[in-house]
Write an enzyme that holds these catalytic residues in place. Sequence first.
Site, PDB file in Angstrom:
ATOM      1  N   THR A   1     124.935   0.263  33.029  1.00 20.31           N
ATOM      2  CA  THR A   1     125.936   1.561  34.087  1.00 20.31           C
ATOM      3  C   THR A   1     127.807   0.927  34.327  1.00 20.31           C
ATOM      4  OG1 THR A   1     124.634   0.946  36.185  1.00 20.31           O
ATOM      5  CG2 THR A   1     127.034   0.867  36.433  1.00 20.31           C
TER       6      THR A   1
ATOM      7  N   THR B   1     128.009  -3.805  39.534  1.00 22.26           N
ATOM      8  CA  THR B   1     126.806  -3.114  38.594  1.00 22.26           C
ATOM      9  C   THR B   1     125.491  -4.202  38.795  1.00 22.26           C
ATOM     10  OG1 THR B   1     125.825  -3.090  36.473  1.00 22.26           O
ATOM     11  CG2 THR B   1     127.051  -4.455  36.222  1.00 22.26           C
ATOM     12  N   GLY B   2     124.349  -3.772  38.813  1.00 21.76           N
ATOM     13  CA  GLY B   2     123.245  -4.612  38.398  1.00 21.76           C
ATOM     14  C   GLY B   2     122.608  -3.834  39.431  1.00 21.76           C
ATOM     15  N   ILE B   3     121.334  -4.808  40.557  1.00 19.60           N
ATOM     16  CA  ILE B   3     119.973  -4.203  40.954  1.00 19.60           C
ATOM     17  C   ILE B   3     121.241  -2.745  42.414  1.00 19.60           C
ATOM     18  CG2 ILE B   3     118.538  -4.594  41.935  1.00 19.60           C
ATOM     19  CD1 ILE B   3     117.300  -5.956  40.009  1.00 19.60           C
ATOM     20  N   GLY B   4     120.686  -2.124  42.474  1.00 19.50           N
ATOM     21  CA  GLY B   4     122.004  -1.166  43.280  1.00 19.50           C
ATOM     22  C   GLY B   4     121.195  -2.214  45.247  1.00 19.50           C
TER      23      GLY B   4
ATOM     24  N   ARG C   1     115.691   8.583  44.732  1.00 17.81           N
ATOM     25  CA  ARG C   1     116.413   6.721  44.954  1.00 17.81           C
ATOM     26  C   ARG C   1     117.934   7.168  44.758  1.00 17.81           C
ATOM     27  NH1 ARG C   1     119.188   2.639  41.469  1.00 17.81           N
ATOM     28  NH2 ARG C   1     119.178   1.549  42.785  1.00 17.81           N
ATOM     29  N   VAL C   2     118.365   6.273  45.440  1.00 18.11           N
ATOM     30  CA  VAL C   2     119.231   6.954  45.665  1.00 18.11           C
ATOM     31  C   VAL C   2     120.487   5.719  45.295  1.00 18.11           C
ATOM     32  CG1 VAL C   2     121.942   6.619  46.835  1.00 18.11           C
ATOM     33  CG2 VAL C   2     119.746   8.383  47.682  1.00 18.11           C
ATOM     34  N   SER C   3     121.760   5.006  44.156  1.00 15.56           N
ATOM     35  CA  SER C   3     122.028   4.166  43.731  1.00 15.56           C
ATOM     36  C   SER C   3     123.593   3.491  44.343  1.00 15.56           C
ATOM     37  CB  SER C   3     122.831   4.621  41.967  1.00 15.56           C
ATOM     38  OG  SER C   3     123.185   3.499  42.031  1.00 15.56           O
ATOM     39  N   ASP C   4     123.859   2.725  44.209  1.00 15.56           N
ATOM     40  CA  ASP C   4     124.592   2.613  44.940  1.00 15.56           C
ATOM     41  C   ASP C   4     126.359   2.771  44.201  1.00 15.56           C
ATOM     42  OD1 ASP C   4     124.064   0.236  42.469  1.00 15.56           O
ATOM     43  OD2 ASP C   4     126.393  -0.375  43.091  1.00 15.56           O
TER      44      ASP C   4
HETATM   45  N1  ASP Z   1     123.601  -0.552  40.162  1.00 12.41           N
HETATM   46  C1  ASP Z   1     122.934   0.621  38.985  1.00 12.41           C
HETATM   47  C2  ASP Z   1     121.953   1.014  40.274  1.00 12.41           C
HETATM   48  O1  ASP Z   1     121.280  -0.098  41.237  1.00 12.41           O
HETATM   49  C3  ASP Z   1     122.187  -0.348  38.534  1.00 12.41           C
HETATM   50  C4  ASP Z   1     123.296  -0.570  37.170  1.00 12.41           C
HETATM   51  O2  ASP Z   1     124.141  -1.737  37.362  1.00 12.41           O
HETATM   52  O3  ASP Z   1     123.274  -1.271  35.683  1.00 12.41           O
HETATM   53  O4  ASP Z   1     121.354   2.173  40.426  1.00 12.41           O
END
Ligand code: ASP
Length: 312
Positions: free
Chosen positions: A175, A224-227, A203-206
């Site tokens: 991201t 960024t990371g796990i939404g 699914r909705v991203s952060d």
């Molecule tokens: N934050 C993003 C999501 O979960 C993924 C990412 O940051 O790489 O959609």
Amino acid sequence: MVQPKLIIHGGAGSSLKGKGGIEGLRQTLYGILDDAYSLLRAGKCAKDAVVRGCQLLENEPRFNAGTGSVLQSDGQVRMSASLMDGTSQQFSGVINVSRVKNPIELVDYLQQERDRILSDYGAAELARELQCPIADPITDNRLEEWLQDRQDNFRRGMANVIAEPVEDDNAGRGTIGVVALDAEGRLAAGTSTGGKGFERIGRVSDSAMPAGNYATRLAAVSCTGIGEDIIDECLAAKIVIRVSDGMSLQAAMEKSFAEATENQRDLGAIALDAQGHIAWGKTSDVVLAAYTDGDRHGDSLEAEPGTQVQAI
Ligand code: ASP
């Protein structure tokens, strides 16, 4: 007049294995920084520099946004992006849009609209109204990755959204986000993603929520990371609000990342404040952040794995 500052990221996640490709990744990030910074140098506002930086990062196939986005469980790309102008304190976003080259351009347009966050069908209608050319963001690498994972029955929870082994040219996919401070002291933040990869439809991203992207007159953050982890921490808004309540940016980052570590989250963030402090933080092995004040560049590419916050 203040000295403009700019920080960008290309994702966070597991370790950059080996060192071979780091220099190429660094040069890609610095090139994008320099291009977007030239707008700030020319007196453009923070929001314009953020949009420009996001466009360039979306166009770079090694990152998971725009061209090079990961595929969802049904083999389709759905992208999400948002923009927050700290001066107007207005947020705009698109959620799960398909077949456009630069989701950030739709989001920029939505800044002046009454309805500022559109999801899939509405975002597609807007793209049609604005006569955005139809674009296919799927790259061969992403398709191959999806086919491989389909064979494995999608046992991996998510795609290689983040740092790939750097031996190949796909290093550091993730991201993307940009945070800018312009010469008049205005802040803005933008974030764009293809999501986690292999996720359920809908699914909705952060990345298109204030949890993942937030700005006021005092501070601005892109995550960024796990939404789901970012949403559960409400990370971007939390850091900004802590600064609004009087904490320094460094203290706000340190407290927020200590909490995220305690809660075993997997995430990263970049941030600026109105005084021109630059910060990045991560709980994951790496966050691919790079920044400049116009004279010097810096980055987080070789930071130690694990929780770390740096404020400059
Ligand atoms: N934050 C993003 C999501 O979960 C993924 C990412 O940051 O790489 O959609």
